[in-house]
Design a protein around this motif. Structure first.
Motif, PDB file in Angstrom:
ATOM      1  N   THR A 256       2.647  -5.877   5.210  1.00 26.23           N
ATOM      2  CA  THR A 256       1.501  -4.974   5.221  1.00 26.23           C
ATOM      3  C   THR A 256       1.198  -4.511   3.810  1.00 26.23           C
ATOM      4  O   THR A 256       2.101  -4.398   2.974  1.00 26.23           O
ATOM      5  CB  THR A 256       1.777  -3.745   6.106  1.00 26.23           C
ATOM      6  OG1 THR A 256       2.990  -3.119   5.652  1.00 26.23           O
ATOM      7  CG2 THR A 256       1.928  -4.159   7.549  1.00 26.23           C
ATOM      8  N   PRO A 257      -0.067  -4.238   3.495  1.00 28.88           N
ATOM      9  CA  PRO A 257      -0.414  -3.753   2.150  1.00 28.88           C
ATOM     10  C   PRO A 257       0.131  -2.368   1.896  1.00 28.88           C
ATOM     11  O   PRO A 257       0.345  -1.581   2.819  1.00 28.88           O
ATOM     12  CB  PRO A 257      -1.952  -3.774   2.170  1.00 28.88           C
ATOM     13  CG  PRO A 257      -2.328  -3.707   3.603  1.00 28.88           C
ATOM     14  CD  PRO A 257      -1.241  -4.405   4.362  1.00 28.88           C
ATOM     15  N   ASN A 258       0.341  -2.063   0.629  1.00 23.67           N
ATOM     16  CA  ASN A 258       0.833  -0.746   0.239  1.00 23.67           C
ATOM     17  C   ASN A 258      -0.167  -0.082  -0.698  1.00 23.67           C
ATOM     18  O   ASN A 258      -1.354  -0.431  -0.693  1.00 23.67           O
ATOM     19  CB  ASN A 258       2.229  -0.872  -0.390  1.00 23.67           C
ATOM     20  CG  ASN A 258       2.259  -1.917  -1.503  1.00 23.67           C
ATOM     21  OD1 ASN A 258       1.252  -2.156  -2.180  1.00 23.67           O
ATOM     22  ND2 ASN A 258       3.406  -2.535  -1.700  1.00 23.67           N
ATOM     23  N   TYR A 259       0.307   0.842  -1.505  1.00 25.21           N
ATOM     24  CA  TYR A 259      -0.587   1.572  -2.411  1.00 25.21           C
ATOM     25  C   TYR A 259      -1.170   0.699  -3.505  1.00 25.21           C
ATOM     26  O   TYR A 259      -2.146   1.054  -4.158  1.00 25.21           O
ATOM     27  CB  TYR A 259       0.189   2.729  -3.046  1.00 25.21           C
ATOM     28  CG  TYR A 259       1.372   2.282  -3.866  1.00 25.21           C
ATOM     29  CD1 TYR A 259       1.231   1.983  -5.220  1.00 25.21           C
ATOM     30  CD2 TYR A 259       2.636   2.145  -3.293  1.00 25.21           C
ATOM     31  CE1 TYR A 259       2.306   1.560  -5.973  1.00 25.21           C
ATOM     32  CE2 TYR A 259       3.710   1.722  -4.037  1.00 25.21           C
ATOM     33  CZ  TYR A 259       3.540   1.435  -5.384  1.00 25.21           C
ATOM     34  OH  TYR A 259       4.610   1.010  -6.127  1.00 25.21           O
ATOM     35  N   ASN A 260      -0.559  -0.461  -3.758  1.00 25.81           N
ATOM     36  CA  ASN A 260      -1.022  -1.367  -4.811  1.00 25.81           C
ATOM     37  C   ASN A 260      -2.324  -2.038  -4.362  1.00 25.81           C
ATOM     38  O   ASN A 260      -2.349  -2.728  -3.337  1.00 25.81           O
ATOM     39  CB  ASN A 260       0.043  -2.422  -5.091  1.00 25.81           C
ATOM     40  CG  ASN A 260      -0.251  -3.244  -6.326  1.00 25.81           C
ATOM     41  OD1 ASN A 260      -1.407  -3.369  -6.749  1.00 25.81           O
ATOM     42  ND2 ASN A 260       0.785  -3.804  -6.921  1.00 25.81           N
ATOM     43  N   PRO A 261      -3.427  -1.908  -5.105  1.00 22.39           N
ATOM     44  CA  PRO A 261      -4.703  -2.518  -4.681  1.00 22.39           C
ATOM     45  C   PRO A 261      -4.645  -4.035  -4.560  1.00 22.39           C
ATOM     46  O   PRO A 261      -5.410  -4.620  -3.782  1.00 22.39           O
ATOM     47  CB  PRO A 261      -5.686  -2.092  -5.781  1.00 22.39           C
ATOM     48  CG  PRO A 261      -5.063  -0.895  -6.419  1.00 22.39           C
ATOM     49  CD  PRO A 261      -3.588  -1.103  -6.330  1.00 22.39           C
TER      50      PRO A 261
ATOM     51  N   THR B  35      -2.434  -5.747  -3.159  1.00 28.23           N
ATOM     52  CA  THR B  35      -1.905  -6.129  -1.849  1.00 28.23           C
ATOM     53  C   THR B  35      -2.903  -5.890  -0.721  1.00 28.23           C
ATOM     54  O   THR B  35      -2.612  -6.247   0.423  1.00 28.23           O
ATOM     55  CB  THR B  35      -0.615  -5.353  -1.548  1.00 28.23           C
ATOM     56  OG1 THR B  35      -0.913  -3.948  -1.481  1.00 28.23           O
ATOM     57  CG2 THR B  35       0.414  -5.576  -2.635  1.00 28.23           C
ATOM     58  N   TRP B  36      -4.053  -5.302  -1.026  1.00 30.97           N
ATOM     59  CA  TRP B  36      -5.043  -5.032   0.022  1.00 30.97           C
ATOM     60  C   TRP B  36      -5.683  -6.312   0.552  1.00 30.97           C
ATOM     61  O   TRP B  36      -6.393  -6.276   1.558  1.00 30.97           O
ATOM     62  CB  TRP B  36      -6.115  -4.086  -0.514  1.00 30.97           C
ATOM     63  CG  TRP B  36      -5.572  -2.726  -0.858  1.00 30.97           C
ATOM     64  CD1 TRP B  36      -4.329  -2.240  -0.553  1.00 30.97           C
ATOM     65  CD2 TRP B  36      -6.238  -1.694  -1.575  1.00 30.97           C
ATOM     66  NE1 TRP B  36      -4.167  -0.969  -1.045  1.00 30.97           N
ATOM     67  CE2 TRP B  36      -5.333  -0.590  -1.685  1.00 30.97           C
ATOM     68  CE3 TRP B  36      -7.504  -1.566  -2.151  1.00 30.97           C
ATOM     69  CZ2 TRP B  36      -5.666   0.583  -2.328  1.00 30.97           C
ATOM     70  CZ3 TRP B  36      -7.830  -0.377  -2.791  1.00 30.97           C
ATOM     71  CH2 TRP B  36      -6.923   0.691  -2.875  1.00 30.97           C
TER      72      TRP B  36
ATOM     73  N   PHE C  79      -5.447  -7.306   4.239  1.00 27.64           N
ATOM     74  CA  PHE C  79      -6.392  -6.865   5.270  1.00 27.64           C
ATOM     75  C   PHE C  79      -7.345  -7.992   5.679  1.00 27.64           C
ATOM     76  O   PHE C  79      -7.897  -7.972   6.783  1.00 27.64           O
ATOM     77  CB  PHE C  79      -7.215  -5.675   4.774  1.00 27.64           C
ATOM     78  CG  PHE C  79      -6.446  -4.394   4.689  1.00 27.64           C
ATOM     79  CD1 PHE C  79      -5.839  -3.850   5.810  1.00 27.64           C
ATOM     80  CD2 PHE C  79      -6.320  -3.728   3.484  1.00 27.64           C
ATOM     81  CE1 PHE C  79      -5.119  -2.664   5.737  1.00 27.64           C
ATOM     82  CE2 PHE C  79      -5.614  -2.540   3.398  1.00 27.64           C
ATOM     83  CZ  PHE C  79      -5.009  -2.007   4.530  1.00 27.64           C
TER      84      PHE C  79
ATOM     85  N   LYS D  29      -8.357 -11.670  10.813  1.00 25.27           N
ATOM     86  CA  LYS D  29      -7.979 -12.240   9.523  1.00 25.27           C
ATOM     87  C   LYS D  29      -8.228 -13.733   9.478  1.00 25.27           C
ATOM     88  O   LYS D  29      -8.159 -14.419  10.514  1.00 25.27           O
ATOM     89  CB  LYS D  29      -6.490 -11.960   9.239  1.00 25.27           C
ATOM     90  CG  LYS D  29      -6.195 -10.493   9.050  1.00 25.27           C
ATOM     91  CD  LYS D  29      -4.730 -10.292   8.743  1.00 25.27           C
ATOM     92  CE  LYS D  29      -4.416  -8.807   8.553  1.00 25.27           C
ATOM     93  NZ  LYS D  29      -3.011  -8.556   8.276  1.00 25.27           N
TER      94      LYS D  29
END
Length: 363
Positions: free
Chosen positions: A285-290, A292-293, A296, A355
């Motif tokens: 899952t993505p985290n705070y790092n953009p 890794t978005w 989505f 996705k």
């Protein structure tokens, strides 16, 4: 008369004495019985002897036949239910030392899939005798060796062309023509790409402990090393012409290249450590790092960033060999992404509904 009274008195005395003696005996008996009962109660219930459990262990005999001739090679005996295919390979190697475990391929049926090392004998056995077919997988190399060889070669080969050694280019022509800044920038980006690969292989990726045939290493090295030689020859050639739109094209593509390289690195870190518990059974899952978005939108964002890097490098250098290499790599990665996407759909259907595999809303 006096004697009669005297005898009666003596008899009464005897009866009294005997009765007292009887009472004292009864008291002693009661005390002994009471003490005995207290001893028994304090000792607790009688314990029965521990029953001896006889566990019946089932042993299997593994008959190994040649997959081509169906001739018996050896019999591996005394294998338990919890024994694995890896244990069978170890004993097979002791019986036939010329075949080491990573070279041994075992099948339940001729032409069937090779059994994984973690498969237990109990899961494949239908009787006490199990027949397996042996195939020699050839010389094997570890996956770490494959990746290091694939990525070290392009790094060194490109640098040799960048130095313009006299065996490749004409020295007079090389000395007359000044290099365009994009040539130096392309060398930096190309080296950065493969240095990142090498460092991630050593410190980020959890490379499988398995092996692959030596011929696969030769194929991969021939592909990467051959294309690197072709690409480096054109970009570092003295007659190389810069991109059509000049510095604007170079700057925009370089920025996009660096963004994709950073995104690819952060995605690989997330794939290596999907969550704080280290559980690989959940979808990353993505985290705070953009960077890794991208999770989505696609299930394999590392391939998305990888293709983005090579497209940017193609626009930056504007050479045909880079474009052909980018096309072939894109086709291969799209196949890998679709295969992984199908696996993710089976395991994590709730996460994968909206996705795509690699390219958002397209593929």
């Amino acid at each position: 008369m006096f004697k009669r009274h005297k005898s009666l008195a003596s008899e009464r005395k005897r009866e009294i004495i005997s009765s007292r003696a009887t009472r004292s005996i009864l008291k002693n008996d009661l005390r002994n019985f009471h003490s005995l009962s207290q001893l028994i109660l304090s000792a607790g219930p009688l314990r029965s002897a521990a029953a001896v459990k006889h566990v019946k262990t089932t042993h299997f005999e593994i008959e190994i036949l040649d997959a081509h001739t169906r001739k018996q090679i050896c019999i591996v005996d005394k294998m338990t239910q919890k024994s694995t295919i890896h244990d069978v390979k170890q004993k097979f190697h002791k019986a036939c030392p010329k075949w080491y475990p990573s070279r041994i391929g075992l099948q339940l049926e001729r032409g069937g899939p090779f059994l994984k090392d973690y498969v237990t004998i109990q899961s494949i056995a239908t009787s006490s005798i199990v027949t397996l077919y042996f195939t020699d997988l050839g010389r094997q190399v570890s996956w770490t060796t494959v990746f290091l060889a694939e990525y070290t070669g392009p790094l060194l080969i490109y640098f040799l062309f960048y130095l313009r050694i006299p065996y490749i280019y004409d020295m007079k022509e090389s000395s007359r023509r000044l290099r365009h800044p994009v040539v130096h920038l392309a060398c930096f980006c190309h080296c950065l790409h493969y240095i990142r690969y090498l460092l991630e292989t050593l410190f980020v990726h959890k490379v499988s402990a398995g092996h692959t045939p030596l011929k696969n290493l030769i194929k991969s090295c021939a592909f990467y090393w051959g294309f690197t030689s072709w690409i480096a020859y054109y970009i570092n050639h003295p007659q190389y012409t810069p991109p059509s739109f000049g510095n604007r094209q170079v700057i925009v593509s370089t920025i996009n290249f660096l963004i994709c390289e950073a995104g690819n690195h952060f995605i690989n870190v997330v794939l290596a450590h999907p969550n704080h518990t280290g559980n690989n059974a959940c979808f990353p899952t993505p985290n705070y790092n953009p960077f890794t978005w991208m999770f989505f939108l696609v299930s394999c964002p590392n391939y998305t960033y990888e293709i983005g890097s090579w497209i940017s490098f193609t626009v930056m250098t504007q050479t045909l060999p880079v474009g052909i290499f980018t096309l072939l790599v894109s086709i291969q990665m799209s196949l890998w992404a679709q295969k992984k996407h199908k696996i993710y759909l089976k395991k994590f259907n709730s996460y994968m509904r909206r996705k795509s595999a690699m390219i958002p809303f397209i593929l």
